[in-house]
Design an enzyme around this catalytic site. Structure first.
Site, mmCIF file in Angstrom:
data_model
loop_
_atom_site.group_PDB
_atom_site.id
_atom_site.type_symbol
_atom_site.label_atom_id
_atom_site.label_comp_id
_atom_site.label_asym_id
_atom_site.label_seq_id
_atom_site.Cartn_x
_atom_site.Cartn_y
_atom_site.Cartn_z
ATOM 1 N N CYS A 263 0.658 -1.064 0.303
ATOM 2 C CA CYS A 263 -0.018 0.153 0.163
ATOM 3 C C CYS A 263 0.861 1.275 -0.304
ATOM 4 C CB CYS A 263 -1.055 0.381 1.246
ATOM 5 S SG CYS A 263 -1.970 -1.314 1.116
HETATM 6 C C1 UGA Z 1 -0.844 0.153 5.620
HETATM 7 C C2 UGA Z 1 -2.014 1.184 6.452
HETATM 8 O O1 UGA Z 1 -1.194 1.139 8.025
HETATM 9 C C3 UGA Z 1 -3.852 0.822 6.212
HETATM 10 O O2 UGA Z 1 -4.233 2.008 7.622
HETATM 11 C C4 UGA Z 1 -4.286 0.567 5.483
HETATM 12 O O3 UGA Z 1 -5.656 0.603 5.255
HETATM 13 C C5 UGA Z 1 -3.065 0.124 3.908
HETATM 14 O O4 UGA Z 1 -2.123 0.238 4.256
HETATM 15 C C6 UGA Z 1 -3.890 -0.188 3.013
HETATM 16 O O5 UGA Z 1 -3.967 1.003 2.043
HETATM 17 O O6 UGA Z 1 -4.561 -1.186 2.882
HETATM 18 P P1 UGA Z 1 -0.078 -2.501 5.610
HETATM 19 O O7 UGA Z 1 0.487 -1.715 4.733
HETATM 20 O O8 UGA Z 1 -0.590 -3.731 6.414
HETATM 21 O O9 UGA Z 1 -0.911 -0.537 5.966
HETATM 22 O O10 UGA Z 1 1.122 -2.195 7.282
HETATM 23 P P2 UGA Z 1 1.087 -0.549 8.201
HETATM 24 O O11 UGA Z 1 0.992 -1.799 9.493
HETATM 25 O O12 UGA Z 1 1.262 0.222 8.149
HETATM 26 O O13 UGA Z 1 3.306 -0.797 7.914
HETATM 27 C C7 UGA Z 1 3.634 0.239 6.164
HETATM 28 C C8 UGA Z 1 4.706 -0.448 6.697
HETATM 29 O O14 UGA Z 1 5.571 0.526 7.494
HETATM 30 C C9 UGA Z 1 5.462 -2.053 6.995
HETATM 31 O O15 UGA Z 1 6.765 -2.085 6.513
HETATM 32 C C10 UGA Z 1 6.329 -1.287 8.216
HETATM 33 O O16 UGA Z 1 7.291 -2.203 8.879
HETATM 34 C C11 UGA Z 1 6.840 0.298 8.258
HETATM 35 N N1 UGA Z 1 6.399 1.217 9.547
HETATM 36 C C12 UGA Z 1 5.145 1.302 10.733
HETATM 37 C C13 UGA Z 1 7.493 1.752 9.702
HETATM 38 O O17 UGA Z 1 8.931 1.505 10.055
HETATM 39 N N2 UGA Z 1 7.529 2.322 11.519
HETATM 40 C C14 UGA Z 1 6.506 3.351 11.780
HETATM 41 O O18 UGA Z 1 6.567 3.761 12.832
HETATM 42 C C15 UGA Z 1 5.274 2.262 11.003
#
Ligand code: UGA
Length: 423
Positions: A263
């Protein structure tokens, strides 16, 4: 209500199963025969906490999957949940949206009642209006008296999607048709959350903006982390102090190897491409992507700083999934890291609790192990790429390395002697 869902992928399946749990009658229309088979057997084709329990309860009763569009003839609502993959220039490929709209329109010819067509896929602003509405109406040969349109974005995190669906922060419903708006709101009866009514294109834009803002928080934290690293300051201490300000908030301030997944990278690129088409120069969003692309290289550069040349050295890569609790490796930050390690002639020993078989499709020739200790044994350096909780327990396993050089791309280890990429 009778719901037909076009697309039994991640969003369609979670959404359909949760709507069955809310008491609706759901048909998932999916072209992949194997997915149809497993869904009907109550086995989710994806790993998602809580999904299997719900699917087992409802499959064969109020939830079914099939390849045909017949269920649309008696549907109250049709949800379009097909993919919008990125094109090489970063813009979204809308061909699945177009073909789904065309099939939905044709199937609606046989629906004699009012039916609402809802877009759940992440689409550029204007898509529901200009593509979905016009293709559905043309193919159905009906007027807007009998077909309503709405855009209802999903905000599901992988690994927590069922929880996010059943306990959302908000429900966004974009529509210019009060009847469609009400029908979509009624779908969510039983769920307690603020409902935000907007225009079609504002709903489309809310999804992009939410993801772009979250990605911005991460890249911002990474840039601050990179500065903190030079100054000898722990960015996690800094962000803890910063996050108490309610205008900022404590979430999504974890610095590290950058964001991956299906995403954030795709949606920010798509927004950049939309801005450019509109004649804007989206420098902030472009920087969000640039910081994200640089973080994996910083991991390797830091390793070289510690180890010298990595040519012919064995490097353990712990964590291949883009985040914990998933086998999904799409845009995982481990991919550019492994690619660079191989370019520099290092040997890679990889371990992940769930994502090994997916990564084998991309890198068939590196060595994969079934536990962290085996991947670490004899390694000259280790890069931690995913925040798997089990990594927090690792300590003596690092003694199996020929030298204990550990670089963390995610703040997860509790043992001594590891260096963080930004801390
Ligand atoms: C993300 C959004 O959080 C959801 O709200 C959204 O609905 C979804 O995309 C989508 O568009 O369908 P997701 O891709 O499942 O969800 O994953 P996240 O938990 O948001 O993490 C994304 C990435 O960011 C991961 O690689 C994680 O390690 C990284 N991340 C997250 C960081 O590097 N730092 C942070 O503080 C948080």
């Amino acid at each position: 209500m009778k719901i037909s869902i076009v697309g039994g992928g991640y969003v369609g399946l979670v959404t359909g199963t949760c709507f069955a749990q809310l008491g609706h009658d759901v048909t998932i229309i999916e072209i992949n025969a194997e997915k149809v088979r497993v869904i009907n057997n109550g086995q989710p084709p994806i790993c998602e906490i809580g999904l299997e329990d719900l699917l087992k309860q409802h499959a064969g009763k109020t939830l079914r999957a099939c390849a045909e569009f017949n269920s649309i003839a008696s549907a109250d609502i049709v949800l379009i949940c097909v993919g919008t993959p990125p094109k090489p220039d970063g813009s979204s490929d809308l061909s699945y949206i177009e073909s789904a709209s065309s099939s939905v329109g044709t199937a609606l010819k046989n629906n004699s009642s009012y039916c609402c067509v809802v877009v759940k896929s992440t689409v550029p602003p204007g898509t529901t209006e200009k593509i979905v509405r016009s293709v559905v109406l043309k193919n159905s040969e009906k007027s807007e008296d009998t077909i309503g349109f709405a855009m209802n974005p999903e905000f599901l995190r992988e690994g927590r999607a069922v929880e996010d669906f059943l306990h959302p922060d908000r429900i966004v419903i974009g529509s210019d048709d009060p009847r469609a708006e009400k029908q979509v709101a009624d779908l969510y009866r039983g769920i307690s959350a603020p409902v935000i009514h907007t225009s079609l294109s504002a709903a489309e834009m809310i999804k992009y903006t939410s993801n772009a803002f979250l990605a911005t928080k991460i890249s911002f934290s990474n840039e601050i982390g990179n500065i903190c690293k030079h100054l000898g300051i722990d960015v996690y201490e800094v962000m803890k102090g910063v996050g108490y300000d309610p205008r900022i908030g404590p979430l999504f301030l974890h610095a590290g190897a950058g964001f991956g997944g299906s995403c954030f990278p795709k949606d920010v690129s798509s927004l950049v491409s939309l801005a450019q088409i509109a004649g804007e120069n989206p420098v902030l969003l472009q920087s969000v992507l640039t910081v994200n692309e640089q973080q994996p290289h910083r991991m390797v550069a830091f390793l070289e700083e510690k180890l010298g040349s990595i040519s012919e050295k064995r490097i353990a890569v712990l964590g291949l999934a883009f985040k914990d609790n998933t086998d999904d490796i799409r845009d995982s930050r481990a991919i550019p890291v492994i690619r660079e390690l191989l370019q520099k002639k290092a040997y890679v020993s990889a371990y992940d609790p769930m994502a090994v078989s997916n990564m084998q499709q991309i890198f068939p020739d590196i060595k994969y192990f079934s536990c962290a200790a085996d991947a670490l044994a004899g390694s000259d350096g280790c890069l931690v790429m995913t925040e798997w909780p089990e990594f927090s327990l690792l300590d003596k396993e690092f003694d199996l390395m020929s030298q204990r050089i550990i670089i963390e791309g995610r703040r997860i280890l509790t043992c001594k002697g590891a260096d963080g990429i930004c801390w």
